[in-house]
Scaffold this motif. Structure first.
Motif, PDB file in Angstrom:
ATOM      1  N   ASP A  56       0.819  -1.207   0.000  1.00  0.00           N
ATOM      2  CA  ASP A  56       0.000   0.000   0.000  1.00  0.00           C
ATOM      3  C   ASP A  56       0.856   1.262   0.000  1.00  0.00           C
ATOM      4  O   ASP A  56       0.517   2.256   0.638  1.00  0.00           O
ATOM      5  CB  ASP A  56      -0.926   0.015   1.223  1.00  0.00           C
ATOM      6  N   ASP A 106      -3.584   7.329   6.852  1.00  0.00           N
ATOM      7  CA  ASP A 106      -3.199   6.030   6.302  1.00  0.00           C
ATOM      8  C   ASP A 106      -1.908   6.072   5.490  1.00  0.00           C
ATOM      9  O   ASP A 106      -1.443   5.042   5.017  1.00  0.00           O
ATOM     10  CB  ASP A 106      -4.325   5.452   5.453  1.00  0.00           C
ATOM     11  N   THR A 107      -1.304   7.255   5.296  1.00  0.00           N
ATOM     12  CA  THR A 107      -0.043   7.347   4.553  1.00  0.00           C
ATOM     13  C   THR A 107       1.117   7.817   5.413  1.00  0.00           C
ATOM     14  O   THR A 107       2.271   7.757   4.989  1.00  0.00           O
ATOM     15  CB  THR A 107      -0.183   8.315   3.354  1.00  0.00           C
ATOM     16  N   GLU A 109       2.709   6.722   8.036  1.00  0.00           N
ATOM     17  CA  GLU A 109       3.764   5.765   8.380  1.00  0.00           C
ATOM     18  C   GLU A 109       4.684   5.501   7.190  1.00  0.00           C
ATOM     19  O   GLU A 109       5.912   5.479   7.327  1.00  0.00           O
ATOM     20  CB  GLU A 109       3.154   4.454   8.866  1.00  0.00           C
TER      21      GLU A 109
END
Length: 491
Positions: A56, A106-107, A109
């Motif tokens: 991802d 959600d990005t 990390e």
């Protein structure tokens, strides 16, 4: 010649499915190997990109891993930032030749991991807070001064589709010649084609969903470098352009506006009409002619086919003038009792020109013993497929750009079982064209019915009638039809 008798209609477009991200580096005339990594990433050669383990990975992180060895500073912006703030961040990254990342929960990390890989000591934030990234964050742009990132995009061509503005800015900041395209195909962009032709030895990296495997991308790049372009640039019909066309037949004013004035006046008229859409369309608008080259007739004629076929030499001046003026031409067939393929072959010489496509009008395709205006014609999918296959082969043989292949429809039975229409040939852009008249509610009823269950890889068309629509849709209202049509003609 018969006067066209119409009923209501509508049309649809197929949006590109997003299925991951592809990175490809192509080096002309060099032996290469492919290393598969997560998110369907293929790398040519393998040494040009780090292996990616996270399925991802955000687009900008993947671009950074591909195009930067290190960077002491990076630009960050909240993914929720408005377009103006995001554009400011992109300009800052490009001007200072450092990577840019949009930060979302959600990005964060993945971005934080990439910042550590790059050796970023501090990130310059534009706009709102972005949270903890594991490095110092400042809103002072002067922190970028004097810092040098190790970008490795210089000399490369980067083609981007379906990727965020941070991925595009990162690619540009690396020093690569970067083109953002409306679809994942090098042939869709005139700028991409120019770069590929001017720099045949440059490595090419392709970012975005839907480009396909290495073999497909290499084949399309080779075509981009060798095939002529369409009016408006590029070699693929849609979504890189929207066609606004006048419909009719030379010398037959009762059949539509094409026959109501001279060739120069027709060109001027359609350009003026196209300009009204150019202000409304997010993609370039190209003027067009849809020329009826075989006209449905009330009498059987010498051949008994109820179709009068124009002489190619009568059509050629229109086609030649259109080419010089940047006007796309679609040849429309009303074959009566003759089959579409037989008539299409009569115009092979004109169809070999890069700016000429083909339209089939099933309303005027009769079965034995049928006559026009007594029965509504129709065509079997098998006949459509024979015609499209022949046309696609013609495109491939003569190395032509993609052609519009337009199928008119207003009645459910006109194209038979549409699921049997083969739309797989990449040489053609298949268009289902809503072809009917009436009050707005009737037109929209037909449109909505036609849009349901379209074959895959199908674009939509729409027709406005000057005298038979009550009232005729304005350009603004036409562009509000959903889905927005790509091929709009006027009769």
């Amino acid at each position: 010649m018969t006067r066209r008798h119409r009923y209501p209609v509508r049309v649809r477009w197929i949006s590109t499915a997003v299925i991951g991200i592809l990175v490809i580096a192509l080096v002309a005339a060099s032996a290469v190997s492919v290393v598969a990594v997560p998110r369907q990433v293929s790398v040519l050669p393998a040494a040009s990109v780090d292996s990616i383990d996270d399925a991802d990975v955000p687009d900008a992180v993947l671009a950074s891993r591909t195009l930067f060895d290190s960077a002491p500073v990076a630009v960050v912006v909240a993914q929720s930032a408005d377009s103006s703030t995001t554009a400011d961040a992109a300009d800052l990254a490009i001007d200072n030749r450092v990577p840019m990342f949009r930060i979302a929960p959600d990005t964060a990390e993945a971005v934080s991991t990439e910042l550590r890989r790059l050796g970023v000591a501090r990130a310059v934030r534009v706009g709102d807070d972005v949270g903890d990234l594991g490095v110092a964050v400042t809103d002072d742009p002067s922190a970028l001064a004097g810092e040098a990132a190790a970008g490795k995009g210089t000399g490369a061509i980067v083609l981007v589709s379906a990727a965020g503005p941070d991925a595009i800015a990162t690619a540009k900041a690396s020093g690569a010649a970067t083109v953002a395209m409306p679809a994942p195909d090098p042939r869709v962009s005139g700028e991409a084609i120019r770069l590929l032709k001017e720099r045949p030895d440059a490595p090419v990296r392709v970012f975005g969903a839907g480009f396909g495997d290495r073999a497909q991308v290499m084949r399309r790049i080779e075509l981009a470098r060798t095939v002529p372009e369409l009016p408006g640039g590029g070699q693929v019909m849609f979504p890189g352009r929207r066609v606004i066309a006048l419909y009719g037949s030379p010398g037959a004013p009762e059949l539509g506006p094409v026959g109501r004035q001279s060739i120069p006046a027709s060109i001027a008229r359609v350009k003026k009409l196209a300009a009204r859409y150019d202000r409304l369309s997010p993609v370039p608008v190209v003027p067009g002619f849809e020329i009826i080259v075989s006209v449905a007739s009330a009498a059987p004629g010498p051949s008994g086919d109820y179709s009068s076929v124009l002489d190619v030499d009568a059509v050629r001046p229109w086609v030649d003038a259109a080419r010089k003026a940047g006007v796309y031409v679609t040849l429309d067939l009303q074959p009566g009792r003759m089959d579409f393929l037989t008539q299409a072959k009569m115009f092979r010489d004109l169809l070999r020109q890069p700016h000429v496509g083909l339209a089939l009008d099933p309303e005027w395709r009769l079965k034995p013993n049928q006559v026009h205006l007594t029965q509504i014609g129709s065509v079997a999918p098998a006949e459509v497929n024979r015609t499209s296959s022949w046309l696609a082969d013609l495109v491939a043989k003569h190395r032509l750009p993609q052609k519009a292949f337009v199928l008119h429809q207003f009645d459910a039975d006109m194209l038979g079982d549409r699921s049997k229409i083969d739309t797989r040939r990449d040489e053609l852009a298949f268009v289902i064209h809503a072809d009917g008249h009436g009050i707005p509610s009737v037109k929209m009823f037909t449109w909505n019915r036609i849009v349901e269950g379209l074959p895959s890889r199908t674009w939509l068309g729409w027709k406005n009638f000057f005298t038979e629509d009550k009232p005729m849709f304005s350009p603004k209202r036409t562009m509000r039809v959903a889905p927005t049509p790509w091929f709009i003609s006027y009769q």
